[in-house]
Motif scaffolding. Structure first.
Motif, PDB file in Angstrom:
ATOM      1  N   LYS A  12       0.835  -1.201   0.000  1.00 20.41           N
ATOM      2  CA  LYS A  12       0.000   0.000   0.000  1.00 20.41           C
ATOM      3  C   LYS A  12       0.867   1.246   0.000  1.00 20.41           C
ATOM      4  CE  LYS A  12      -4.041  -1.875   2.448  1.00 20.41           C
ATOM      5  NZ  LYS A  12      -5.030  -1.537   1.397  1.00 20.41           N
ATOM      6  N   PHE A  14       0.520   5.898  -0.522  1.00 21.50           N
ATOM      7  CA  PHE A  14      -0.293   7.096  -0.731  1.00 21.50           C
ATOM      8  C   PHE A  14       0.653   8.278  -0.788  1.00 21.50           C
ATOM      9  CE2 PHE A  14      -0.033   6.077   3.761  1.00 21.50           C
ATOM     10  CZ  PHE A  14       0.285   7.281   4.379  1.00 21.50           C
ATOM     11  N   ALA A  29      -6.497   9.550   1.598  1.00 23.87           N
ATOM     12  CA  ALA A  29      -6.302   8.600   0.498  1.00 23.87           C
ATOM     13  C   ALA A  29      -7.079   7.303   0.702  1.00 23.87           C
ATOM     14  CB  ALA A  29      -4.822   8.282   0.349  1.00 23.87           C
ATOM     15  N   GLY A  30      -7.768   7.175   1.826  1.00 20.05           N
ATOM     16  CA  GLY A  30      -8.541   5.962   2.077  1.00 20.05           C
ATOM     17  C   GLY A  30      -7.718   4.793   2.558  1.00 20.05           C
ATOM     18  N   VAL A  31      -6.522   5.052   3.084  1.00 21.86           N
ATOM     19  CA  VAL A  31      -5.674   3.992   3.630  1.00 21.86           C
ATOM     20  C   VAL A  31      -5.916   3.933   5.140  1.00 21.86           C
ATOM     21  CG1 VAL A  31      -3.306   3.192   3.989  1.00 21.86           C
ATOM     22  CG2 VAL A  31      -3.952   4.299   1.836  1.00 21.86           C
ATOM     23  N   CYS A 154     -17.535   9.084   3.082  1.00 22.03           N
ATOM     24  CA  CYS A 154     -16.297   8.345   2.841  1.00 22.03           C
ATOM     25  C   CYS A 154     -15.416   8.329   4.082  1.00 22.03           C
ATOM     26  CB  CYS A 154     -15.547   9.016   1.693  1.00 22.03           C
ATOM     27  SG  CYS A 154     -13.956   8.279   1.281  1.00 22.03           S
ATOM     28  N   CYS A 156     -12.458   8.675   4.054  1.00 20.26           N
ATOM     29  CA  CYS A 156     -11.443   9.690   3.777  1.00 20.26           C
ATOM     30  C   CYS A 156     -11.834  11.059   4.324  1.00 20.26           C
ATOM     31  CB  CYS A 156     -11.169   9.784   2.278  1.00 20.26           C
ATOM     32  SG  CYS A 156     -12.615  10.213   1.282  1.00 20.26           S
ATOM     33  N   GLU A 200     -10.178  -5.234  -1.065  1.00 21.10           N
ATOM     34  CA  GLU A 200      -9.228  -4.418  -1.816  1.00 21.10           C
ATOM     35  C   GLU A 200      -8.025  -5.213  -2.316  1.00 21.10           C
ATOM     36  OE1 GLU A 200      -8.289  -0.869   0.312  1.00 21.10           O
ATOM     37  OE2 GLU A 200     -10.385  -0.437   0.758  1.00 21.10           O
ATOM     38  N   HIS A 224     -15.062   5.931  -1.445  1.00 19.78           N
ATOM     39  CA  HIS A 224     -13.799   5.357  -0.986  1.00 19.78           C
ATOM     40  C   HIS A 224     -12.962   4.888  -2.163  1.00 19.78           C
ATOM     41  CE1 HIS A 224     -10.926   3.044   1.325  1.00 19.78           C
ATOM     42  NE2 HIS A 224     -11.276   1.942   0.697  1.00 19.78           N
ATOM     43  N   GLN A 228      -9.155   6.522  -3.615  1.00 23.88           N
ATOM     44  CA  GLN A 228      -7.928   5.756  -3.796  1.00 23.88           C
ATOM     45  C   GLN A 228      -7.409   5.799  -5.229  1.00 23.88           C
ATOM     46  OE1 GLN A 228      -9.350   1.894  -2.224  1.00 23.88           O
ATOM     47  NE2 GLN A 228      -7.836   2.162  -0.610  1.00 23.88           N
ATOM     48  N   ASP A 229      -8.076   6.550  -6.083  1.00 22.92           N
ATOM     49  CA  ASP A 229      -7.698   6.597  -7.507  1.00 22.92           C
ATOM     50  C   ASP A 229      -7.674   5.203  -8.112  1.00 22.92           C
ATOM     51  OD1 ASP A 229      -7.413   9.365  -7.570  1.00 22.92           O
ATOM     52  OD2 ASP A 229      -5.370   9.250  -6.807  1.00 22.92           O
ATOM     53  N   SER A 230      -8.616   4.388  -7.698  1.00 18.19           N
ATOM     54  CA  SER A 230      -8.683   3.021  -8.199  1.00 18.19           C
ATOM     55  C   SER A 230      -9.125   3.001  -9.657  1.00 18.19           C
ATOM     56  CB  SER A 230      -9.670   2.201  -7.345  1.00 18.19           C
ATOM     57  OG  SER A 230      -9.895   0.926  -7.912  1.00 18.19           O
TER      58      SER A 230
END
Length: 352
Positions: A12, A14, A29-31, A154, A156, A200, A224, A228-230
């Motif tokens: 992981k 960020f 960043a949702g971490v 979220c 975040c 994830e 979320h 995370q820019d998923s």
């Protein structure tokens, strides 16, 4: 200029700005780094700086022993990056790692969509945050009673908690929401609860199917994922009894316009669709027809994970239709709806 923060042994990472704490950057960043108070009192966000340069962002009351300082330990809530860094930090791998918390929160915004539906936004105290994973729910209480609601915001942005409320006949809590609650009112929050979270460790496409206020949990999951820019492909289906049930339709359309990996399919069910519980009745055929037409993309998504927040009959119908397309039972994840959904197009006598 931002710096990359890599979590040792996990894969992981960020990015953190030089003016913000490592913890704030992770949350944004949702971490899900481990933390408690987020202001330097509890020490739960203590981590080891394996490599890279950091600086103390603020003083803190928690005492780190000299031996630990020499080894590179610091509080992530009080530390900022001055270069790319690698940290050895604890983080939540699932709901079991998130403790149940109790907070007193203040109502910051009330959006009464109509006489039956309200979107409530609350603010947590400056010295506390609610740790939760996207898709979880909380119990909201007041002197007039309590109800369970999906957290629609979220992780975040864990200083802000959002939930969606439909009026429930003869229920003191929802009655208070529509008649007694105002900006500045105080509520008690207990949570988080639930296991309706995205795995994830996978990068497979996601099919998300919400019914009415079941959209609240899905909204948290989607926010979320985007934080995370998923790059995971997402197919969002929102079913409701009439257009007023798609109460954040414009938001969904804006997501679809802005995100290449997201497609949005609103599904309006006529209020006379009748009883879905009777598989011999014309109503089930109408709903199945609408779902079948909308799920056509799923034929090419054999490895997708399916997340449904819908009444059991609708969830079972979705599973039946997708199994016919080659899906396996382990691909389905179901959550009950919280927020008193409008089910009048499924069962005319029902609103719960």
């Amino acid at each position: 200029m931002s710096f990359k923060v890599q979590l040792a042994f996990s894969g992981k990472s960020f990015h953190a700005e030089p003016h913000e704490s490592v913890l704030d950057a992770a949350i944004r960043a949702g971490v899900p780094l481990n933390y408690g108070c987020s202001n330097g009192n509890c020490g739960l966000c203590k981590a080891k700086i394996v490599s890279g340069t950091t600086r103390a962002l603020r003083t803190h009351d928690f005492v780190i022993r000299e031996a630990e300082k020499i080894q590179g330990h610091a509080l992530m809530c009080s530390t900022a990056c001055q270069s790319d860094v690698v940290i050895d930090a604890e983080f939540a791998t699932g709901p079991a790692d998130i403790p149940v918390q109790t907070l007193r929160v203040k109502v910051r915004k009330i959006e009464r969509v109509d006489n039956e539906l309200a979107i409530i936004t609350t603010q947590v105290p400056r010295t506390a945050r609610l740790r939760f994973l996207a898709g979880q729910y909380m119990r909201v209480s007041h002197e007039q009673g309590s109800q369970e609601y999906a957290i629609a915001s979220c992780p975040c942005d864990d200083k802000r908690l959002e939930f969606h409320v439909r009026r429930l006949e003869d229920d003191p809590f929802t009655g208070m929401v529509f008649k007694g609650m105002s900006v500045g009112s105080w509520l008690n929050i207990h949570g988080p609860y639930g296991n309706f979270v995205v795995d994830e460790s996978r990068d497979s496409p996601l099919i998300m199917i919400a019914f009415d206020t079941g959209f609240a949990a899905v909204k948290s999951l989607l926010e979320h994922i985007t934080a995370q820019d998923s790059e995971r492909a997402v197919y969002l289906y929102w079913l409701a009894c009439g257009t007023d049930g798609l109460y954040l339709d414009n938001l969904c359309r804006s997501w679809a316009d802005a995100l290449d990996q997201l497609e949005y399919f609103p599904i309006l069910l006529p209020r006379n669709a009748s009883d879905i519980l009777d598989s011999q009745y014309e109503g089930i055929a109408k709903i199945e027809e609408k779902l079948s037409a909308s799920l056509y993309r799923a034929e090419h998504l054999e490895h997708a994970q399916v997340y449904t927040v819908a009444p059991d009959p609708v969830a079972k119908l979705v599973q039946q239709l997708l199994v016919q397309k080659g899906f396996e039972p382990q691909q389905f994840h179901h959550e009950i709806i919280r927020g008193n959904p409008d089910l009048t197009c499924i069962h005319p006598a029902t609103r719960a």
